[in-house]
Design an enzyme around this catalytic site. Structure first.
Site, short mmCIF file in Angstrom:
data_model
loop_
_atom_site.label_atom_id
_atom_site.label_comp_id
_atom_site.label_asym_id
_atom_site.label_seq_id
_atom_site.Cartn_x
_atom_site.Cartn_y
_atom_site.Cartn_z
N CYS A 2 0.85 -1.18 0.00
CA CYS A 2 0.00 0.00 0.00
C CYS A 2 0.89 1.24 0.00
CB CYS A 2 -0.95 0.11 1.19
SG CYS A 2 -2.16 -1.19 1.26
N ARG A 27 4.01 -0.47 -4.77
CA ARG A 27 3.68 -0.93 -3.42
C ARG A 27 2.34 -1.68 -3.36
NH1 ARG A 27 6.86 1.55 0.41
NH2 ARG A 27 5.34 1.08 2.03
N TRP A 74 -2.66 -2.75 -1.72
CA TRP A 74 -2.36 -4.17 -1.82
C TRP A 74 -3.27 -4.84 -0.80
CZ3 TRP A 74 -0.37 -8.13 1.33
CH2 TRP A 74 0.03 -9.29 0.65
N ASN A 100 -2.12 2.35 5.54
CA ASN A 100 -1.23 1.26 5.14
C ASN A 100 -0.86 0.51 6.41
OD1 ASN A 100 0.84 -0.38 4.13
ND2 ASN A 100 2.36 1.26 4.19
N GLY A 101 -1.17 -0.78 6.44
CA GLY A 101 -0.86 -1.56 7.64
C GLY A 101 -2.00 -2.52 7.92
N GLU A 483 17.08 -18.37 -6.74
CA GLU A 483 16.73 -17.01 -7.16
C GLU A 483 16.25 -17.00 -8.62
OE1 GLU A 483 16.06 -14.36 -5.81
OE2 GLU A 483 16.39 -12.76 -7.24
N LYS A 487 12.57 -15.70 -9.76
CA LYS A 487 12.34 -14.64 -10.75
C LYS A 487 11.33 -15.12 -11.79
CE LYS A 487 13.50 -11.94 -9.10
NZ LYS A 487 14.13 -11.73 -7.87
N GLU A 490 7.67 -15.43 -10.24
CA GLU A 490 6.92 -14.23 -9.86
C GLU A 490 6.49 -13.37 -11.04
OE1 GLU A 490 9.05 -11.97 -6.92
OE2 GLU A 490 10.92 -12.05 -8.03
N HIS A 506 17.31 -37.26 -5.45
CA HIS A 506 16.53 -37.68 -4.28
C HIS A 506 15.04 -37.39 -4.46
CE1 HIS A 506 20.19 -38.62 -2.14
NE2 HIS A 506 20.67 -37.43 -2.49
N LYS A 605 5.93 -4.57 -3.84
CA LYS A 605 7.37 -4.42 -3.69
C LYS A 605 7.80 -4.50 -2.22
CE LYS A 605 11.47 -3.48 -5.23
NZ LYS A 605 12.11 -4.67 -5.81
C1 F6R Z 1 11.55 -11.06 -5.12
C2 F6R Z 1 11.32 -10.03 -4.16
C3 F6R Z 1 10.92 -10.41 -2.78
C4 F6R Z 1 11.75 -9.60 -1.78
C5 F6R Z 1 11.26 -9.88 -0.35
C6 F6R Z 1 12.09 -9.16 0.68
O1 F6R Z 1 11.88 -10.54 -6.37
O2 F6R Z 1 11.45 -8.87 -4.45
O3 F6R Z 1 11.07 -11.78 -2.58
O4 F6R Z 1 13.08 -9.95 -1.91
O5 F6R Z 1 9.92 -9.47 -0.23
O6 F6R Z 1 12.08 -7.80 0.46
P1 F6R Z 1 13.16 -6.84 1.09
O7 F6R Z 1 14.47 -7.20 0.51
O8 F6R Z 1 12.71 -5.48 0.73
O9 F6R Z 1 13.13 -7.08 2.57
#
Ligand code: F6R
Length: 610
Positions: A2, A27, A74, A100-101, A483, A487, A490, A506, A605
């Site tokens: 948010c 956000r 969000w 937000n919260g 990772e 990527k 998501e 396994h 984000k």
């Molecule tokens: C993946 C991604 C999330 C963040 C996670 C932690 O692309 O962006 O998995 O890595 O939400 O976020 P931060 O690093 O902001 O604590």
């Protein structure tokens, strides 16, 4: 999670709110809305979906309105509908609120308010706050007092902005657990969840702290605590340029950020390497350096991509700084009984510095008397401020929801930390110098990989319709497999699993057939021969292998179906290179699928809810 924007001043407010919301859309983008004061009334426009839907509702951007608030959502409580979009009104449509919260005790409060005759129009937890404010306003006849009293009733987290037709000269903003900054301009003030929303108007900001309540006027603002004590906070000048938060000719922020990596890595290491001493200097850690050297254990805690960076950090720190490391999901850490010893140091890694789980983990660690260090990107973020010491990764604003440049910068900073501790232990001058030199060489090597974009796009064309992917790696490149898979998941919504390559036999090998693309990170390092055997095992089962391999590896081409070569580097730094083609592969697959790369469904984000 948010985004909030607020403005009071002499400019017309609607364009400022919409512009700010667009900058905050990373956000959350389930719905958006604005509320502004006009002709002694609060007018609210809100719409489910992207901000473009809200824009369609606005007939006149040039309305004479100079005070307003906005929100991009969000969803947590209630579906992404018009009704659940913010701002929320009190019963008489005199007070409007954005939040937000999470209000954890909203059910109890809602029942009490309903019993008092308050009517709710949404399913959100947030709406209870505005009714509570209205309830207290009847008693106090002061907006700021009513807000303060309402917040006393709230359990949970909030960043809020309130405007009211009852007091038309102010915005009230308050925070606990969700970030808010007040921007200071000439005869104008802003409120925002994050700097990008206001950066084109001002660089002068005050970071609100938990428990702060701000009464914001056109030409001044007054800051008090929830307990009504006067508070003074420093005005900070943000060292950020507007160009850093624009797409700069790229079709998506994600692609721009992938391409920024030569520069972001340079910024992460700039001024920190002392080549002549084979060592590094991290100013933010100087006063805890002895504690770091003497610590018996480091606990790296993080979420998502940052957690993957922590895993690579574990390998680096154990190998060269000779310090036992544990990597903890921040979301799990405080829900067990983490045993923290006096000489343990907790390192929280977070791009945003606002991730609720990571914040909760560091608060738990502090309660247990551990020293907490932060490795953050966003300057002045909650984690940065709540840590006792720390290092900024200086990757610059990351707007694309999928983290890319923050990951590589986190790795660069973890490598610096490794050298810093290692050199006070047994890491030789020669090897320290080698790591430092190679860090300096990385930007050029990343640029070489980025030149292979067309090759990777072709690969994406071949595989974008695959329903599943496996990513396999060993040692330092096992976290890269995780990772790479994250990527892809998501942004392309393709199911992908990352595994240590040796674990494949396994279980996951059962998934392998001629339709399964398998990405191997197979650079020439200490596990190379073993990885080759794993590739053979997959090929024997007709799996389609895409290998990320070393530039001087000529033999792998004949074994695998596709290969992307990356320059050689030290094994500990290889993840900084091997992840780049995987970021590009995920990006191009998502683009080919016609998906919104910067705003993947269901994600936000900055995850400020637990
Ligand atoms: C993946 C991604 C999330 C963040 C996670 C932690 O692309 O962006 O998995 O890595 O939400 O976020 P931060 O690093 O902001 O604590």
């Amino acid at each position: 999670m948010c985004g909030i924007i607020g403005y009071i001043g002499e400019k017309k407010v609607i364009p400022i709110l919409i512009n700010g919301l667009k900058r905050l859309e990373y956000r959350g983008y389930d719905s958006s809305g604005i509320g502004y004061l006009m002709k002694k009334k609060v007018i609210v426009n809100k719409a489910a979906g992207k901000i473009s839907n809200l824009e369609k509702l606005i007939s006149d951007y040039d309305e004479d309105t100079f005070i307003g608030i906005g929100h991009t959502r969000w969803s947590t409580h209630g579906a992404p509908t018009n009704e659940n979009a913010h701002p929320h009104f009190d019963g008489g449509a005199r007070i409007a609120l954005v939040h937000n919260g999470i209000v954890e005790n909203y059910r109890t409060l809602k029942t009490k308010l309903k019993d008092l005759g308050y009517q709710f129009t949404s399913e959100t937890d947030s709406e209870v706050i505005v009714h509570l404010i209205s309830y207290f306003y009847e008693k106090e006849k002061s907006l700021v007092e009513a807000v303060r009293l309402a917040l006393h009733e709230i359990e949970g987290t909030y960043g809020i902005c309130v405007v009211s037709s009852l007091e038309q000269d102010k915005i009230i903003a308050a925070r606990k657990g969700s970030p808010l900054i007040v921007g200071i301009g000439e005869n104008e003030h802003f409120v925002a969840s994050d700097a990008p929303a206001i950066l084109e108007y001002t660089n002068n900001v005050v970071f609100l702290e938990d428990g702060d309540v701000a009464e914001i006027y056109k030409d001044h603002f007054n800051l008090k605590s929830l307990a009504n004590q006067q508070i003074k906070r420093e005005v900070e000048v943000l060292d950020l340029d507007i160009s850093t938060i624009e797409k700069g000719g790229f079709p998506h922020f994600m692609l721009k950020e992938i391409f920024e990596q030569p520069e972001s890595i340079q910024n992460s290491i700039r001024g920190r390497i002392v080549l002549s001493a084979g060592n590094v200097k991290l100013g933010g850690l100087e006063h805890v350096l002895d504690d770091l050297i003497n610590s018996k254990r480091l606990i790296l805690t993080a979420c998502g991509t940052s957690w993957h960076a922590a895993l690579v950090g574990e390998y680096m720190l154990e190998q060269y700084a000779e310090i036992p490391v544990e990597v903890e999901y921040a979301s799990e850490f405080r829900y067990r009984n983490p045993i923290l010893n006096r000489n343990d140091i907790v390192v929280a890694i977070s791009q945003s510095g606002e991730t609720a789980d990571t914040l909760a983990a560091i608060r738990e660690s502090k309660k247990r008397n551990a020293t907490v260090l932060g490795v953050c990107n966003v300057v002045g973020s909650s984690i940065a401020r709540e840590s006792q010491a720390g290092v900024y990764i200086h990757a610059g604003p990351e707007i694309g929801v999928a983290s890319t440049k923050a990951f590589t910068s986190q790795l660069a900073v973890l490598a610096l930390l490794t050298v810093l501790i290692g050199r006070r232990k047994n890491l030789s001058f020669g090897y320290g110098e080698k790591i430092c030199q190679e860090l300096l060489n990385l930007p050029k090597k990343i640029s070489q990989i980025l030149q292979k974009q067309n090759e990777i796009e072709e690969l994406a064309q071949q595989f974008y319709q695959a329903p599943n992917f496996l990513y396999l790696g060993r040692g330092y490149n096992f976290p890269v497999a995780l990772e790479g898979a994250l990527k892809l998941k998501e942004i392309s919504y393709i199911h992908a699993e990352g595994y240590p390559a040796a674990e494949m036999k396994h279980g996951p090998i059962a998934l392998v057939d001629e339709n399964m693309p398998i990405v191997f990170i197979a650079t020439k390092d200490s596990t190379y021969e073993k990885i080759l055997s794993n590739i053979e095992e997959v090929k024997a089962r007709k799996g389609k292998v895409i290998a990320i391999a070393s530039e001087d590896d000529n033999s792998i081409d004949s074994i695998v179906d596709h290969v992307i070569k990356v320059p050689n580097t030290l094994e500990m730094l290889s993840p900084i290179l091997t992840i780049i083609p995987l970021q590009l592969l995920a990006y191009h697959i998502a683009v080919k699928k016609g998906l919104n790369v910067d705003q993947p469904r269901n994600l936000a984000k900055s995850v400020t809810v637990e």
